[in-house]
Structures are given as C-alpha cells and as structure tokens.
Motif scaffolding. Structure first.
Motif, PDB file in Angstrom:
ATOM      1  N   GLU A 119      39.233  47.141  52.166  1.00  0.00           N
ATOM      2  CA  GLU A 119      38.590  46.444  51.059  1.00  0.00           C
ATOM      3  C   GLU A 119      38.841  47.167  49.745  1.00  0.00           C
ATOM      4  OE1 GLU A 119      36.537  43.665  48.907  1.00  0.00           O
ATOM      5  OE2 GLU A 119      37.284  43.588  50.967  1.00  0.00           O
ATOM      6  N   THR A 120      38.880  48.495  49.805  1.00  0.00           N
ATOM      7  CA  THR A 120      39.164  49.274  48.591  1.00  0.00           C
ATOM      8  C   THR A 120      40.556  48.973  48.064  1.00  0.00           C
ATOM      9  OG1 THR A 120      37.703  51.056  49.338  1.00  0.00           O
ATOM     10  CG2 THR A 120      39.317  51.596  47.633  1.00  0.00           C
ATOM     11  N   PHE A 121      41.545  48.973  48.956  1.00  0.00           N
ATOM     12  CA  PHE A 121      42.911  48.667  48.535  1.00  0.00           C
ATOM     13  C   PHE A 121      43.029  47.228  48.038  1.00  0.00           C
ATOM     14  CE2 PHE A 121      44.029  52.541  50.746  1.00  0.00           C
ATOM     15  CZ  PHE A 121      45.130  52.995  50.043  1.00  0.00           C
ATOM     16  N   ARG A 122      42.292  46.295  48.677  1.00  0.00           N
ATOM     17  CA  ARG A 122      42.339  44.904  48.219  1.00  0.00           C
ATOM     18  C   ARG A 122      41.792  44.775  46.810  1.00  0.00           C
ATOM     19  NH1 ARG A 122      39.908  40.816  46.780  1.00  0.00           N
ATOM     20  NH2 ARG A 122      37.945  41.973  46.789  1.00  0.00           N
ATOM     21  N   PHE A 123      40.683  45.485  46.531  1.00  0.00           N
ATOM     22  CA  PHE A 123      40.084  45.421  45.195  1.00  0.00           C
ATOM     23  C   PHE A 123      41.027  46.001  44.148  1.00  0.00           C
ATOM     24  CE2 PHE A 123      37.563  47.613  41.892  1.00  0.00           C
ATOM     25  CZ  PHE A 123      36.964  46.502  41.317  1.00  0.00           C
ATOM     26  N   ILE A 124      41.673  47.127  44.494  1.00  0.00           N
ATOM     27  CA  ILE A 124      42.545  47.777  43.517  1.00  0.00           C
ATOM     28  C   ILE A 124      43.806  46.967  43.268  1.00  0.00           C
ATOM     29  CG2 ILE A 124      43.984  49.817  43.085  1.00  0.00           C
ATOM     30  CD1 ILE A 124      41.901  51.473  44.574  1.00  0.00           C
ATOM     31  N   PHE A 125      44.483  46.546  44.323  1.00  0.00           N
ATOM     32  CA  PHE A 125      45.807  45.948  44.170  1.00  0.00           C
ATOM     33  C   PHE A 125      45.787  44.426  44.026  1.00  0.00           C
ATOM     34  CE2 PHE A 125      46.668  50.002  46.309  1.00  0.00           C
ATOM     35  CZ  PHE A 125      47.599  50.531  45.428  1.00  0.00           C
ATOM     36  N   VAL A 126      44.609  43.819  44.215  1.00  0.00           N
ATOM     37  CA  VAL A 126      44.517  42.362  44.024  1.00  0.00           C
ATOM     38  C   VAL A 126      43.673  42.036  42.800  1.00  0.00           C
ATOM     39  CG1 VAL A 126      43.740  40.180  45.018  1.00  0.00           C
ATOM     40  CG2 VAL A 126      44.836  41.895  46.480  1.00  0.00           C
ATOM     41  N   ASP A 127      42.451  42.599  42.734  1.00  0.00           N
ATOM     42  CA  ASP A 127      41.555  42.282  41.621  1.00  0.00           C
ATOM     43  C   ASP A 127      41.934  43.012  40.330  1.00  0.00           C
ATOM     44  OD1 ASP A 127      40.156  40.664  43.311  1.00  0.00           O
ATOM     45  OD2 ASP A 127      38.596  42.139  43.754  1.00  0.00           O
ATOM     46  N   MET A 128      42.433  44.246  40.452  1.00  0.00           N
ATOM     47  CA  MET A 128      42.693  45.048  39.260  1.00  0.00           C
ATOM     48  C   MET A 128      44.149  45.004  38.797  1.00  0.00           C
ATOM     49  SD  MET A 128      40.288  48.423  39.841  1.00  0.00           S
ATOM     50  CE  MET A 128      40.277  48.780  38.088  1.00  0.00           C
ATOM     51  N   PHE A 129      45.071  44.878  39.721  1.00  0.00           N
ATOM     52  CA  PHE A 129      46.490  44.842  39.364  1.00  0.00           C
ATOM     53  C   PHE A 129      47.012  43.404  39.368  1.00  0.00           C
ATOM     54  CE2 PHE A 129      46.417  49.361  40.073  1.00  0.00           C
ATOM     55  CZ  PHE A 129      47.445  49.847  39.284  1.00  0.00           C
ATOM     56  N   PRO A 130      47.956  43.116  38.454  1.00  0.00           N
ATOM     57  CA  PRO A 130      48.508  44.002  37.413  1.00  0.00           C
ATOM     58  C   PRO A 130      47.530  44.136  36.250  1.00  0.00           C
ATOM     59  CG  PRO A 130      49.478  41.837  37.217  1.00  0.00           C
ATOM     60  CD  PRO A 130      48.600  41.795  38.435  1.00  0.00           C
ATOM     61  N   PRO A 131      47.592  45.227  35.508  1.00  0.00           N
ATOM     62  CA  PRO A 131      46.681  45.413  34.370  1.00  0.00           C
ATOM     63  C   PRO A 131      46.935  44.398  33.270  1.00  0.00           C
ATOM     64  CG  PRO A 131      48.388  47.094  34.373  1.00  0.00           C
ATOM     65  CD  PRO A 131      48.516  46.368  35.668  1.00  0.00           C
ATOM     66  N   ASP A 132      45.901  44.081  32.525  1.00  0.00           N
ATOM     67  CA  ASP A 132      46.000  43.139  31.409  1.00  0.00           C
ATOM     68  C   ASP A 132      46.507  43.879  30.178  1.00  0.00           C
ATOM     69  OD1 ASP A 132      45.808  41.098  29.611  1.00  0.00           O
ATOM     70  OD2 ASP A 132      43.611  41.069  29.561  1.00  0.00           O
ATOM     71  N   LEU A 133      47.823  43.875  29.985  1.00  0.00           N
ATOM     72  CA  LEU A 133      48.418  44.624  28.880  1.00  0.00           C
ATOM     73  C   LEU A 133      48.093  44.025  27.523  1.00  0.00           C
ATOM     74  CD1 LEU A 133      51.937  45.409  30.401  1.00  0.00           C
ATOM     75  CD2 LEU A 133      49.857  46.814  30.434  1.00  0.00           C
TER      76      LEU A 133
END
Length: 261
Positions: free
Chosen positions: A46-60
C-alpha cells in the motif's frame, strides 16, 4: 587454567550477557509498542501504491507557486543561524572552562544551553504559535532558540580546545580578560565556530521543512497544505524541492567547512 585464558573467558561471558541484554531489550520494546512484522510486510504494498500511483509523477506546473516558500525556507534558516551564532558567540566565552569568569557562570550557561538544545524546534513552534500565530516568524524564533543551545555548547568546546600557550602569553604580558579573548582566543576559535555555524545552517534547512508543517511557514507549510487538500502530486513536487534544497546546502556547507577546518 592460566590467567590469559581466564580473562578471555570472562570477556566472552560479558559479551554474551551484553548480547542477551540487547536482544531481550529489543524484543521487549517491539512487544510494548506493538511492532508487528507481518503487518509491516502487508503495508509495504500500500505504501508503494500511494507513492508511485497517487504521488507520481509530480505536478511540475506547481514549481512556480512553490518557489517562494522554498526561498522563505532558505531565508528563515539563514537568519535563524546568524542570530543564534551571535548569541552563542557571546555566551560561549562564559560557557568554556578556560575563559569563564567563574565556574558557577559556566554551569549556568551550560545549563541554559542544554535546556534550549534539548527541546526540539518542532516543540518550540507549537509553544510559540499561541503567541505569534502561524508564519515564518514562529519558525525563525524556534530555530534561533534550538540553534542557540547547540551552538553555545559547540562554540564552548571549540574554545576549550584552543592552544593555551597563546592565552598564557597574553596573560603573562599583563593582558586583561578582554585582551585575552580578543587576541588569543577569538583568532583560534573563529574557524571552528564558522564551521559549526554552517553545519547548523544545514540542519536548519532540514528542520525548517518539518516545522513548516505545524505552522512554521516555508516549503513545509506549502507541502502540508497540499496534503490536506489531497493534492499529492503537488506535495511530491514540494518533497523533491526539499530534497534539492537539503542536498545543495549540505554540499555547499561541507565544502566551506572542509576549507576552514
């Protein structure tokens, strides 16, 4: 059994007892806090899902809006370091055993410095928000208070490590306390003090990002706002900016300290 073998056996027993104590303390601590390896393993996905799905890619596209908070973090950290260094510079001569006018003065100064240092900047922010409200001023004061404690102790130790031959020479020539400080102590201690001040500037950047999340202003406050609004990709951009700030300041200050020391 000869004496060397007895000593070796005693050391082995002591090492075994120390290992058993550390192991027992670790198991007890994990049990007391409810640390569960199985639950930890289940949460990794769940941690990896949150980081790589919800947070990435960053909003440049949010970089421009985060640029000013990032600059505020640098300004706040630098000003807090400078003010704390000035206070610590003055107090350190009373906190070092070889320059203090009286041992009681040294004890008081060291005690105050320990008190200021023992309270994290995050706690200082929580205490000061009630008086000053949210904003950069609260974060700056919190960093000044914690920084004064750390730098006072560090500067005092730098003074205690100087070459006492120069000090004795000035005293033998009839120099008073101020002449000893100005001509023998300060010239030797300045490089070390500057090095510690730059190190504190590096620490301030890290701390400012955290205290901003509880009302201290700067990039941390902007990141906390993004998280509360579920703008995770914007928060990811803020995290990347924090990483760049910390890495850049650490690189610069380490190079300067290396040249000074």
């Amino acid at each position: 059994m000869n004496q060397p073998n007895i000593i070796k056996r005693q050391k082995n027993v002591q090492l075994l007892l120390l290992f058993a104590f550390i192991l027992g303390l670790t198991v007890w601590s994990m049990w007391d806090i409810g640390f569960d390896v199985i639950s930890l393993a289940k949460g990794i996905g769940e941690t990896f899902r949150f980081i790589f799905v919800d947070m990435f890619p960053p909003d440049l596209s949010s970089i421009l809006s985060l640029l000013q908070p990032a600059l505020d973090t640098i300004y706040m950290s630098f000003v807090a370091m400078l003010i704390a260094a000035v206070f610590a510079f003055i107090l350190s001569f009373f906190g070092a055993y070889n320059t203090t006018p009286h041992p009681m003065v040294q004890t008081i100064v060291r005690g105050v410095a320990s008190f200021l240092q023992s309270i994290p900047a995050l706690v200082w922010v929580l205490l000061l928000v009630a008086s000053y409200g949210l904003g950069l001023i609260v974060g700056t004061i919190a960093l000044v208070l914690s920084g004064t404690g750390l730098l006072t102790r560090s500067f005092s130790e730098v003074i205690e490590e100087i070459d006492h031959g120069q000090v004795e020479a000035i005293r033998a020539a009839g120099g008073n306390w101020f002449q000893v400080i100005g001509q023998a102590v300060v010239p030797q201690a300045i490089p070390g003090m500057v090095g510690w001040a730059l190190y504190k500037f590096d620490l301030n950047i890290r701390e400012a990002a955290v205290i901003g999340m509880v009302g201290g202003g700067g990039i941390g406050f902007a990141m906390q706002k993004s998280l509360k609004l579920f703008q995770y990709k914007e928060a990811c951009t803020a995290i990347i900016i924090i990483f760049i700030l910390v890495s850049g300041i650490e690189f610069i200050t380490s190079k300067v300290r290396a040249r000074l020391l």
